[in-house]
Scaffold this motif. Structure first.
Motif, PDB file in Angstrom:
ATOM      1  N   THR A 121       0.812  -1.221   0.000  1.00 17.47           N
ATOM      2  CA  THR A 121       0.000   0.000   0.000  1.00 17.47           C
ATOM      3  C   THR A 121       0.846   1.271   0.000  1.00 17.47           C
ATOM      4  O   THR A 121       1.995   1.292   0.451  1.00 17.47           O
ATOM      5  CB  THR A 121      -0.923   0.043   1.238  1.00 17.47           C
ATOM      6  OG1 THR A 121      -0.112   0.080   2.420  1.00 17.47           O
ATOM      7  CG2 THR A 121      -1.846  -1.154   1.276  1.00 17.47           C
TER       8      THR A 121
ATOM      9  N   ALA B  46      -0.149   4.318   1.857  1.00 21.70           N
ATOM     10  CA  ALA B  46      -1.169   4.788   2.797  1.00 21.70           C
ATOM     11  C   ALA B  46      -0.651   5.841   3.755  1.00 21.70           C
ATOM     12  O   ALA B  46      -1.425   6.451   4.490  1.00 21.70           O
ATOM     13  CB  ALA B  46      -1.733   3.608   3.596  1.00 21.70           C
ATOM     14  N   ASP B  47       0.656   6.072   3.762  1.00 24.66           N
ATOM     15  CA  ASP B  47       1.259   7.024   4.690  1.00 24.66           C
ATOM     16  C   ASP B  47       2.098   8.007   3.893  1.00 24.66           C
ATOM     17  O   ASP B  47       2.935   7.613   3.080  1.00 24.66           O
ATOM     18  CB  ASP B  47       2.123   6.272   5.709  1.00 24.66           C
ATOM     19  CG  ASP B  47       2.470   7.149   6.908  1.00 24.66           C
ATOM     20  OD1 ASP B  47       2.521   8.386   6.730  1.00 24.66           O
ATOM     21  OD2 ASP B  47       2.697   6.600   7.988  1.00 24.66           O
TER      22      ASP B  47
ATOM     23  N   GLN C  92      -6.611   2.242  -7.265  1.00 19.88           N
ATOM     24  CA  GLN C  92      -6.400   3.669  -7.052  1.00 19.88           C
ATOM     25  C   GLN C  92      -7.718   4.284  -6.567  1.00 19.88           C
ATOM     26  O   GLN C  92      -8.736   4.218  -7.270  1.00 19.88           O
ATOM     27  CB  GLN C  92      -5.957   4.339  -8.352  1.00 19.88           C
ATOM     28  CG  GLN C  92      -4.712   3.697  -8.962  1.00 19.88           C
ATOM     29  CD  GLN C  92      -4.903   3.225 -10.388  1.00 19.88           C
ATOM     30  OE1 GLN C  92      -4.916   4.026 -11.316  1.00 19.88           O
ATOM     31  NE2 GLN C  92      -5.065   1.918 -10.593  1.00 19.88           N
ATOM     32  N   TYR C  93      -7.702   4.860  -5.360  1.00 22.26           N
ATOM     33  CA  TYR C  93      -8.907   5.416  -4.750  1.00 22.26           C
ATOM     34  C   TYR C  93      -8.752   6.921  -4.552  1.00 22.26           C
ATOM     35  O   TYR C  93      -7.693   7.401  -4.120  1.00 22.26           O
ATOM     36  CB  TYR C  93      -9.161   4.800  -3.373  1.00 22.26           C
ATOM     37  CG  TYR C  93      -9.455   3.321  -3.348  1.00 22.26           C
ATOM     38  CD1 TYR C  93     -10.759   2.841  -3.394  1.00 22.26           C
ATOM     39  CD2 TYR C  93      -8.418   2.397  -3.254  1.00 22.26           C
ATOM     40  CE1 TYR C  93     -11.032   1.478  -3.345  1.00 22.26           C
ATOM     41  CE2 TYR C  93      -8.672   1.035  -3.208  1.00 22.26           C
ATOM     42  CZ  TYR C  93      -9.981   0.578  -3.253  1.00 22.26           C
ATOM     43  OH  TYR C  93     -10.239  -0.758  -3.194  1.00 22.26           O
TER      44      TYR C  93
ATOM     45  N   LYS D  86      -9.058  12.667  -0.025  1.00 23.80           N
ATOM     46  CA  LYS D  86      -8.327  11.573   0.595  1.00 23.80           C
ATOM     47  C   LYS D  86      -8.038  10.538  -0.483  1.00 23.80           C
ATOM     48  O   LYS D  86      -8.844  10.335  -1.392  1.00 23.80           O
ATOM     49  CB  LYS D  86      -9.132  10.958   1.742  1.00 23.80           C
ATOM     50  CG  LYS D  86      -9.164  11.819   2.994  1.00 23.80           C
ATOM     51  CD  LYS D  86      -9.817  11.091   4.153  1.00 23.80           C
ATOM     52  CE  LYS D  86      -9.737  11.905   5.428  1.00 23.80           C
ATOM     53  NZ  LYS D  86      -8.360  12.031   5.925  1.00 23.80           N
TER      54      LYS D  86
ATOM     55  N   HIS E 119      -5.858   6.691  -1.616  1.00 23.45           N
ATOM     56  CA  HIS E 119      -5.197   5.439  -1.219  1.00 23.45           C
ATOM     57  C   HIS E 119      -4.833   4.692  -2.498  1.00 23.45           C
ATOM     58  O   HIS E 119      -5.593   4.673  -3.473  1.00 23.45           O
ATOM     59  CB  HIS E 119      -6.123   4.576  -0.358  1.00 23.45           C
ATOM     60  CG  HIS E 119      -5.573   3.199  -0.095  1.00 23.45           C
ATOM     61  ND1 HIS E 119      -4.787   2.911   1.000  1.00 23.45           N
ATOM     62  CD2 HIS E 119      -5.684   2.038  -0.796  1.00 23.45           C
ATOM     63  CE1 HIS E 119      -4.439   1.636   0.970  1.00 23.45           C
ATOM     64  NE2 HIS E 119      -4.976   1.080  -0.107  1.00 23.45           N
TER      65      HIS E 119
ATOM     66  N   ASN F 211      -2.967   0.856  -3.743  1.00 24.14           N
ATOM     67  CA  ASN F 211      -2.378  -0.422  -3.324  1.00 24.14           C
ATOM     68  C   ASN F 211      -2.179  -1.344  -4.509  1.00 24.14           C
ATOM     69  O   ASN F 211      -2.837  -1.210  -5.547  1.00 24.14           O
ATOM     70  CB  ASN F 211      -3.243  -1.091  -2.237  1.00 24.14           C
ATOM     71  CG  ASN F 211      -4.580  -1.580  -2.762  1.00 24.14           C
ATOM     72  OD1 ASN F 211      -4.648  -2.477  -3.602  1.00 24.14           O
ATOM     73  ND2 ASN F 211      -5.674  -1.005  -2.252  1.00 24.14           N
TER      74      ASN F 211
ATOM     75  N   GLU G 121       1.082  -4.788   3.756  1.00 21.37           N
ATOM     76  CA  GLU G 121      -0.019  -4.818   4.705  1.00 21.37           C
ATOM     77  C   GLU G 121      -0.217  -6.232   5.229  1.00 21.37           C
ATOM     78  O   GLU G 121      -0.199  -7.198   4.466  1.00 21.37           O
ATOM     79  CB  GLU G 121      -1.316  -4.348   4.040  1.00 21.37           C
ATOM     80  CG  GLU G 121      -1.412  -2.855   3.823  1.00 21.37           C
ATOM     81  CD  GLU G 121      -1.709  -2.096   5.112  1.00 21.37           C
ATOM     82  OE1 GLU G 121      -2.037  -2.762   6.132  1.00 21.37           O
ATOM     83  OE2 GLU G 121      -1.596  -0.864   5.102  1.00 21.37           O
TER      84      GLU G 121
ATOM     85  N   VAL H 231      -8.773  -3.943   3.487  1.00 14.49           N
ATOM     86  CA  VAL H 231      -8.448  -3.207   2.255  1.00 14.49           C
ATOM     87  C   VAL H 231      -8.802  -4.048   1.034  1.00 14.49           C
ATOM     88  O   VAL H 231      -9.361  -3.536   0.042  1.00 14.49           O
ATOM     89  CB  VAL H 231      -6.953  -2.821   2.243  1.00 14.49           C
ATOM     90  CG1 VAL H 231      -6.583  -2.175   0.918  1.00 14.49           C
ATOM     91  CG2 VAL H 231      -6.642  -1.874   3.402  1.00 14.49           C
TER      92      VAL H 231
ATOM     93  N   ASP I  55      -6.689   4.121   6.488  1.00 16.50           N
ATOM     94  CA  ASP I  55      -5.642   3.759   5.538  1.00 16.50           C
ATOM     95  C   ASP I  55      -5.556   4.731   4.382  1.00 16.50           C
ATOM     96  O   ASP I  55      -4.985   4.404   3.324  1.00 16.50           O
ATOM     97  CB  ASP I  55      -5.891   2.344   4.991  1.00 16.50           C
ATOM     98  CG  ASP I  55      -5.454   1.254   5.964  1.00 16.50           C
ATOM     99  OD1 ASP I  55      -4.335   1.379   6.498  1.00 16.50           O
ATOM    100  OD2 ASP I  55      -6.226   0.314   6.198  1.00 16.50           O
ATOM    101  N   THR I  56      -6.099   5.915   4.530  1.00 13.15           N
ATOM    102  CA  THR I  56      -6.022   6.933   3.477  1.00 13.15           C
ATOM    103  C   THR I  56      -5.145   8.085   3.957  1.00 13.15           C
ATOM    104  O   THR I  56      -4.796   8.178   5.136  1.00 13.15           O
ATOM    105  CB  THR I  56      -7.413   7.467   3.113  1.00 13.15           C
ATOM    106  OG1 THR I  56      -7.982   8.130   4.252  1.00 13.15           O
ATOM    107  CG2 THR I  56      -8.334   6.339   2.676  1.00 13.15           C
TER     108      THR I  56
END
Length: 844
Positions: free
Chosen positions: A220, A222-223, A267-268, A321, A323, A325, A377, A384, A400-401
């Motif tokens: 991911t 996510a950070d 892809q979010y 926001k 995210h 992965n 993860e 997720v 996680d976003t």
């Protein structure tokens, strides 16, 4: 607990996915640009298109882009290979050569989800029994759902208007499974390929994710700490870049086509209330301000939040926001799966890699190319993964976003797809640049229909050793097998093998077997029309008069009358064979009688001089073989003809005569073969033709053939020829909408001249100078750049089977070997087949 109690999808209806919580999801399948086909400016325009489209989405909506990359193998289609043509065996050998070729297939989906405004999770304090409705009111409000579907239509329109993306709405059957095919929801649950049959497997989330026999790993973004410090719409691809050019690639492409394993890239982008987000961040900044005196980290964080707020206000950025992965899986090898009666040859990663450890290294390396750190993860992987189920995007774990702007989030989108075959029935087989997978490419008819080009003329520029002979032999063979008439004017014997294989006519001059023609012969159904008459008159005048000599009108008329009388004489004397000998004898007997009768005055036509000058072409003369052929007469209907001019290109008599005969034949084919594709390939012979005063013919050919379903192709090796020749510059290049260039690395320091002369863009330049820079050392092939009009440039592999190689080869030693095998086994095809089989058996 039963499965239907866990599945978040309630129903698929009206081409929408309805979740248990009342979320509405609309799904699309996307066709993305092919990899290695976009310029720096195009990547930026493409990126802005995504930003504009996502900005249309309402508050409390989720954008989810899901790219599937699955390892596959090319499956040969022997049934559709033409077997009637003599060269059909080359098509079959090509199918065998590419059969089971490994490649990475790609599918792209976009899911747009609208969350109800009053969506809440159930709890004991807010039990369903106290609700007026189980789902939020907006979920059953038809007008709100209709408005969202309208927005989805606007999203599609804006994205398609960029010209980079085509979108197709997915219907109920595409999303939910049918009796014959797995829908997208089922495919995601069990990680099924596009053509795989439905297969239910156990899903385990304890001690790692596992679906059936597939072991899943989730990596991911996510950070923000692990994200790259800089991002953009593109990055430089060093493998294809040079000192003078920077080759562009999508920023996230290392996680797409370049990540060679089974994986899904999710892809979010979550669209929230921008004002509430800014208000929340303002409160966070104040808290950090009050704590900044106690910790330097707090001061740095305060400044970062403040910079974010300033950019949001000043540049009108949309805070979102996001995210991202990468979901990978490994399983048993394809061999063991096939033994177990598995999925029709579907290639699993185990057939090419050692398993999870190697895949982890591949993903980590891919993320490192983006200057990011991969996070594997473990504890949060099931949530997720489950949120990636089509229709369940609204249940994504928001912890996680990360906060970012829409412009930055869209940089992480996968922008490209794999090479796609044309749907046109006509075309050539080239290879995908990444894997060599065969793709069907139409560089003639389809570009005309699309308006990319206005003619089918082609200009080929290739230094020696760059693979020109293989490319052009391959083109001619493809055209021939699809019904075209091919005429080749060559210097160098590059097409002897193919001509012999297809049983064509090969005209070449040797002392033992000099080249011969018969322009006086009329084939079955052929008549002495104006064009035929004019071509013979032109030939006779060229034989009689020197270049600097003119001819009088009376002489032209006299020759015309002589021809008319000659063909009338042939009609009444069926035993006379039409050729130059009989024409000459007719002039000495019948036509001299006309002169004696005074019908033609000697001052108007000096027939004695005419007969004297043309005597070397009559029986017993030095060139009596040239115009008296009794074989290979029906050139109009012969589909493959090669004129090899190497031995006569400097001959003051033979070359002009042969050139005129070639012109007559090409013009005859051009005008008389209605609805038939005509291809005229002029190799380096164009320089000799131009030197002999035939430049006007080359110009005429390029300007006229397009009207008669013709494709003139001119080839040159040296850049200096292009620059110095007004024929090439003014006639050929200006009238060639298709340009094909092979390896130009030796000219990269003076390529600016060529770029200006050919009208190439910076994108064209980068693609051309990238040719053969990162070829697979395990395979033998060359690359070529095909430039169609303006803005449609693509690089392909030219990779051929062993049978094709020995048919096309120009190496003298190999050509002699082919001829030896052809003589030994009784034919070119049998000889090549035997030679190729022998080399394969030796492991060659």
């Amino acid at each position: 607990m039963e499965a239907f109690n866990l599945l978040p999808v309630y129903k698929v209806e009206n081409d929408c996915i309805i979740s248990m919580q009342g979320d509405v999801t609309v799904a699309f399948k996307l066709s993305l640009p092919e990899i290695f086909s976009l310029s720096t400016a195009e990547y930026e325009a493409y990126h802005q298109g995504w930003v504009k489209a996502i900005r249309l989405l309402p508050v409390h909506s989720v954008f989810h882009k899901q790219d599937w990359f699955m390892q596959d193998r090319y499956r040969a289609d022997f049934e559709n290979v033409e077997r009637s043509a003599a060269s059909g065996f080359l098509s079959r050998s090509s199918e065998r050569f590419f059969n089971e070729r490994e490649f990475l297939s790609h599918e792209c989906f976009v899911f747009l989800t609208k969350k109800p405004a009053g969506r809440k999770l159930s709890s004991s304090a807010y039990s369903n029994i106290l609700r007026k409705s189980i789902v939020p009111p907006s979920s059953i409000d038809r007008s709100l759902v209709s408005d969202f579907i309208d927005v989805c239509g606007q999203f599609r329109q804006v994205l398609e208007d960029t010209g980079f993306v085509r979108m197709e709405g997915l219907g109920n059957d595409d999303l939910a499974s049918t009796a014959n095919a797995a829908g997208l929801i089922e495919r995601y649950c069990f990680l099924l390929g596009k053509d795989e049959a439905s297969m239910i497997g156990d899903i385990q989330v304890k001690d790692g994710l596992k679906v059936g026999d597939k072991h899943l790993q989730l990596f991911t973004f996510a950070d923000t700490v692990d994200l790259p410090s800089l991002c953009g719409s593109r990055i430089n691809y060093d493998k294809y870049s040079s000192d003078r050019t920077k080759f562009s690639l999508g920023f996230a492409t290392p996680l797409g086509q370049l990540l060679d394993c089974n994986h899904i890239y999710n892809q979010y982008v979550f669209i929230g209330d921008a004002q509430l987000t800014l208000k929340r961040l303002e409160a966070k900044k104040l808290r950090l301000q009050s704590l900044s005196g106690y910790s330097r980290e707090n001061a740095i964080s305060r400044d970062a939040v403040n910079d974010f707020l300033n950019e949001a206000i000043a540049a009108q950025r949309l805070p979102v926001k996001a995210h991202f992965n990468v979901l990978t899986w490994t399983g048993e090898s394809v061999e063991s799966r096939n033994r177990a009666g598995g999925s029709r040859g579907r290639l699993e990663v185990g057939s090419r890699s050692s398993g999870a450890a190697e895949v982890k290294n591949m993903v980590s390396a891919a993320m490192a190319k983006m200057d990011a750190i991969a996070k594997l993860e473990t504890a949060g992987a099931p949530q997720v993964w489950f949120a990636g189920l089509p229709g369940n995007e609204a249940d994504f774990p928001m912890n996680d976003t990360f906060d970012t702007f829409l412009e930055q989030a869209t940089c992480f989108f996968n922008q490209e797809s794999s090479y796609q075959s044309s749907l046109s029935p006509f075309g050539i087989r080239f290879g995908d640049r990444l894997s060599g997978r065969p793709v069907h490419v139409d560089i003639s008819d389809e570009p005309m229909r699309l308006g990319w080009i206005t003619n089918r003329s082609k200009f080929v520029c290739s230094p020696s050793g760059a693979g020109k002979s293989f490319l052009l032999n391959h083109m001619l063979r493809s055209y021939y097998e699809q019904g075209a008439h091919c005429v080749v004017v060559d210097i160098g014997h590059s097409y002897r093998g193919l001509c012999d294989l297809v049983g064509g006519y090969y005209f070449t001059y040797t002392e033992e077997n000099p080249v011969s023609f018969n322009p006086f012969f009329l084939g079955d159904g052929e008549v002495l029309d104006t064009e035929k008459r004019e071509s013979i008159k032109t030939l006779l005048l060229a034989l009689w008069k020197k270049d600097e000599e003119g001819y009088r009108r009376s002489e032209y008329v006299a020759i015309s009358n002589a021809l008319t009388m000659y063909y009338a004489f042939l009609d009444s004397n069926a035993d006379v064979f039409p050729c130059f000998n009989s024409f000459y004898e007719f002039l000495m007997s019948e036509y001299l009688q006309v002169l004696e009768d005074g019908k033609v005055k000697e001052k108007d036509f000096d027939v004695s001089n005419f007969l004297y000058v043309l005597n070397p072409y009559y029986h017993g003369g030095e060139f009596d073989y040239l115009l008296n052929a009794k074989q290979n007469l029906d050139m109009l209907h012969e589909r493959f003809v090669v004129f090899e001019l190497d031995n006569i290109k400097d001959h003051p008599i033979l070359f002009p005569v042969v050139t005129l005969v070639i012109m007559e034949m090409i013009l005859s084919k051009m005008r008389k073969l209605k609805g038939v594709r005509k291809v005229v390939l002029i190799e380096e012979a164009w320089k000799a033709i131009a030197r002999q005063g035939m430049a006007e013919y080359v110009q005429y050919l390029f300007k006229t053939m397009r009207k008669f379903f013709g494709e003139p192709i001119v080839v040159t090796q040296e850049i200096e020829d292009v620059i110095s020749s007004p024929i090439v510059k003014n006639a050929i290049i200006n009238n060639s909408d298709c340009k094909i260039l092979l390896d130009q690395s030796k000219y990269q320091n003076k390529f600016d001249q060529i770029q200006e002369l050919l009208g190439l863009t910076e994108k064209d330049k980068a693609l051309i100078l990238s040719l053969n820079k990162a070829n697979d050392p395990k395979r033998k092939y060359k690359e070529c750049a095909v430039i169609l009009g303006s803005g449609h440039t693509k690089v392909y592999r030219v990779e051929v089977s062993l049978e094709e190689y020995y048919t096309y080869t120009t190496e003298e030693k190999e050509k002699v070997l082919v001829q030896e095998y052809a003589a030994r086994f009784g034919g070119m095809q049998k000889g090549i087949e035997a030679l190729a089989e022998e080399i394969r058996s030796r492991g060659g």
